[in-house]
Design an enzyme around this catalytic site. Structure first.
Site, PDB file in Angstrom:
ATOM      1  N   LEU A  54       1.115   0.857  -8.829  1.00 37.74           N
ATOM      2  CA  LEU A  54       1.368  -0.053  -7.601  1.00 37.74           C
ATOM      3  C   LEU A  54       0.858   0.776  -6.366  1.00 37.74           C
ATOM      4  O   LEU A  54       0.485   0.233  -5.423  1.00 37.74           O
ATOM      5  CB  LEU A  54       2.447  -0.680  -7.736  1.00 37.74           C
ATOM      6  N   TYR A  55       1.634   2.021  -6.677  1.00 35.99           N
ATOM      7  CA  TYR A  55       1.700   2.773  -5.172  1.00 35.99           C
ATOM      8  C   TYR A  55       0.462   2.981  -4.531  1.00 35.99           C
ATOM      9  O   TYR A  55      -0.367   3.680  -5.253  1.00 35.99           O
ATOM     10  CB  TYR A  55       2.591   4.190  -5.713  1.00 35.99           C
TER      11      TYR A  55
END
Length: 338
Positions: A54-55
């Site tokens: 996700l980052y």
């Protein structure tokens, strides 16, 4: 830097783990600087890196992958999946369909053949845990993943997953990654006793409580970034709960001064003294921040200092409920009586 066993895996990891969330568009846009921070952490003795697909939309994994070229075998590499990666409702969660796609994406971005620890970022209430564990077990058998873990699971969810693994003959979650700091202590109530009981490694994140325990916030502060503005409940200094946090931080600063250490060392040292904690994940955005956090690995707080902290911040209590990472503090629709 000392080493600690990661649960019952036999794998040894450093007490500080490098959290990579700030590398890339979410924090440090200077790719070369981010790589340099990773290299400095490794040179200082950190052998554990935690990231997530996700980052920064995958950019963070790419930066980590570049930094580990030529050093991959020296690092215990952890990443996470299950959070939304696109508008497509099938690009998230704990389904076999998504897990198979997600792991391939992470392997490609990390430029590696295997992931040491593959963690479910959040529980998925719409998928049977048996189905998720079955898919993750296949990844272990294929050699793409060495171990599996959970992140921000409640105690009951941890127990359910452990029991499902035993009954179904699946790989079990060998680690849990919860939030933990002097200001957010609710996991002392049940999560930490549960991970200890099941022989799990516990990798705590946000030991500095989003900057509150590093001196970043004062009564005159106000959130400037879009992310912080969306979390007004955690950073609006006019709220009583946040005013209480300011009072606590001021008292903790005095404790740190008397102990001859920095607030950062006090905060991280507190987390590392709990017998249920394997590693504290630190998430520096700059080299300066990393350098201020590294000495905490060698700090051992005395019982007297720990008692002082307990007098200031009640054990098992999160001062501001908005600081929890476990979702809304109200019953989900399916759990309501009516």
């Amino acid at each position: 830097m000392e080493r600690r066993l990661l649960g019952r895996t036999g794998v040894s990891v450093s007490p500080l783990a490098l959290g990579a969330m700030m590398f890339g568009a979410w924090g440090n846009n200077d790719k070369e600087a981010s790589v340099a921070i990773i290299h400095r952490a490794l040179d200082a003795g950190i052998n554990f890196i935690d990231t997530a697909d996700l980052y920064a939309g995958g950019e963070t994994e790419e930066i980590v992958g570049e930094a580990l070229q030529g050093r991959r075998d020296d690092v215990v590499l952890a990443t996470k999946f299950s959070m939304p990666m696109a508008d497509d409702p099938n690009s998230r969660g704990g389904s076999r369909r998504w897990i198979v796609r997600a792991v391939e994406g992470s392997l490609r971005r990390l430029r590696t053949d295997y992931i040491d620890l593959y963690q479910m970022h959040r529980a998925d209430p719409d998928v049977d845990i048996e189905a998720t564990l079955d898919a993750l077990s296949d990844l272990v058998h294929q050699g793409k993943v060495r171990y599996i873990g959970s992140s921000t699971y409640s105690a009951s969810q941890i127990v359910e997953a452990q029991e499902a693994a035993r009954q179904g003959g699946f790989q079990r979650f060998v680690t849990e990654q919860p939030p933990y700091s002097i200001l957010t202590r609710e996991i002392e109530q049940d999560v930490l006793p549960t991970t200890l009981r099941h022989g799990m490694g516990t990798l705590t994140y946000s030991p500095l409580a989003a900057g509150w325990l590093s001196g970043s916030w004062t009564k005159d502060s106000s959130p400037t970034s879009p992310a912080r503005k969306r979390m007004a409940g955690r950073f609006d200094m006019s709220l009583p709960a946040n005013q209480r946090k300011l009072e606590v931080v001021e008292q903790l600063a005095a404790v740190a001064d008397e102990a001859g250490i920095s607030m950062i060392e006090l905060a991280i040292g507190f987390v590392l003294r709990h017998p249920g904690v394997t590693s504290a994940i630190v998430g520096p955005r700059t080299m300066e921040q990393l350098e201020s956090q590294l000495p905490a690995a060698d700090v051992v707080l005395s019982d007297e200092v720990l008692d002082r902290i307990d007098e200031i911040a009640t054990p098992g209590v999160t001062i501001n409920p908005e600081d929890t990472s476990y979702g809304e503090r109200e019953l989900a629709t399916q759990a309501r009586r009516r």
